[in-house]
Write an enzyme that holds these catalytic residues in place. Sequence first.
Site, PDB file in Angstrom:
ATOM      1  N   CYS A  24       5.605  39.931  21.431  1.00 51.92           N
ATOM      2  CA  CYS A  24       4.809  39.512  22.578  1.00 51.92           C
ATOM      3  C   CYS A  24       3.493  38.978  22.017  1.00 51.92           C
ATOM      4  CB  CYS A  24       4.547  40.672  23.533  1.00 51.92           C
ATOM      5  SG  CYS A  24       3.431  40.253  24.878  1.00 51.92           S
TER       6      CYS A  24
ATOM      7  N   CYS B 251       0.255  39.902  24.570  1.00 50.18           N
ATOM      8  CA  CYS B 251      -0.233  41.286  24.711  1.00 50.18           C
ATOM      9  C   CYS B 251       0.691  42.198  23.914  1.00 50.18           C
ATOM     10  CB  CYS B 251      -0.385  41.695  26.179  1.00 50.18           C
ATOM     11  SG  CYS B 251       0.984  41.313  27.272  1.00 50.18           S
ATOM     12  N   SER B 252       1.449  43.060  24.564  1.00 48.45           N
ATOM     13  CA  SER B 252       2.330  43.941  23.800  1.00 48.45           C
ATOM     14  C   SER B 252       3.529  44.358  24.644  1.00 48.45           C
ATOM     15  CB  SER B 252       1.562  45.170  23.310  1.00 48.45           C
ATOM     16  OG  SER B 252       0.886  45.774  24.402  1.00 48.45           O
TER      17      SER B 252
END
Lengths: 95, 214, 115
Positions: B116, B119-120
């Site tokens: 990603c 972000c995560s």
Amino acid sequence: MSERQYMRVRADMPPGHVRTPAYLRGKVGWVERTLGPFPNPEQLAYGMQAMPLPLMRVRFTMADIWGADADRPRDTIDAEIYRHWLEPAEAPHAT
Amino acid sequence: MPHDHHDHLSPSGHPYRPDDDHPLTYWQQMEIAVRELLIEKGVTTAQEIAAQIDTMDARNPSHGAAVVARAWTDPDFRDDLLQDASAATREMGFDIGPMRLIALENTDTEHNVVVCTLCSCYPRNLLGLPPDWYKSRAYRARTVKEPRKVLAEFGVTLPDTTTVRVHDSTADMRYVVIPARPAGTEGWHADDLATLVTRDSMIGTGLPKSPDIA
Amino acid sequence: MTKNTTFDGRRWHDMGGTAAGPVPTDQHDFSLWEKRVDALMIIASGKGHFTVDGLRRVLEDMSEDAFETMTYYERWIASVNQNLIEAGVYTTAELGQRMSDVAARGTTYGEAASE
């Protein structure tokens, strides 16, 4: 195999909350599958009523993103792009 | 009542980090204040917060490993998983909440890896919370440009005949990789196969363990 | 500080394809306070007080410096709080008062978290 539907990611650089990665803007790929509709995150992020949008998984070749810098030109990147960031396009290279 | 977790092990098998006796930080002060205000305002309860922590603690890579092992041994389930991974994992009994999941199958000619960049995003409701490296600048920045160099740092070297497919988890979908079933596991039961499936193999930065060393 | 006249609109969190060093291998066990932040995010967003998009928006509006100097869940609680104030769940004054009350209970997390 059905014909590929090519799309160009808009090259816009607005401020604010956007889920279209900068490295894909202006690049051409083909639709891997269509998902959604999902509410527009650019409105959700500000607590507003969000318009449902088709979400497209677009597949790009490393060559079409990174050009001569590509590590392995035929490797690919898939990303989910909301429909309003995409415009129909021609295939990026003659094959 | 003083909290004392020292007699207990966390789900990872390590002792809980003794955060209770570290000096209070500004952000911890904020967490306590926000939590108390949310309880006072009736948004949540202490019990609901504890239950949510328990729910997240219970989610871990073994859940994904069970899904992968079943896909290796049950062709109908594999087809269902590739068609609709959310429905297939729920049907197996895993509580993945509202998560929308896509399964990506590795083959002799294709290797999938998930990142990603913005972000995560991670399939946390199946695999638990992401590893720290998944959230790092280096992984987020480099995986979309030089995936083979990143994979090499994880000890994964792929032949030129394999196409690497990077998946940037940019929006509403989450991804789990179905690694290729290791050779030498013919006739194995799903429970035994699941022990070969690592977290990293379901992100795409690893391969399943070899049956020889498992 | 030099003026950045070459800014092209790309924001700091949008990292794909930028240069970076080796992937770090350090791993930590999540502590109780981090798990609580995670739970507060899931519960408050699940009940409609804000969205994961709102969480991300505030994280992105924090500076790149915050990404480098604050831990993941430090940034999360800052964003959760900002979103809750924007949603009107409580006021900044209420938060300020409560944070002072919390700090007055003791100097460790364990003491401050026990009313």
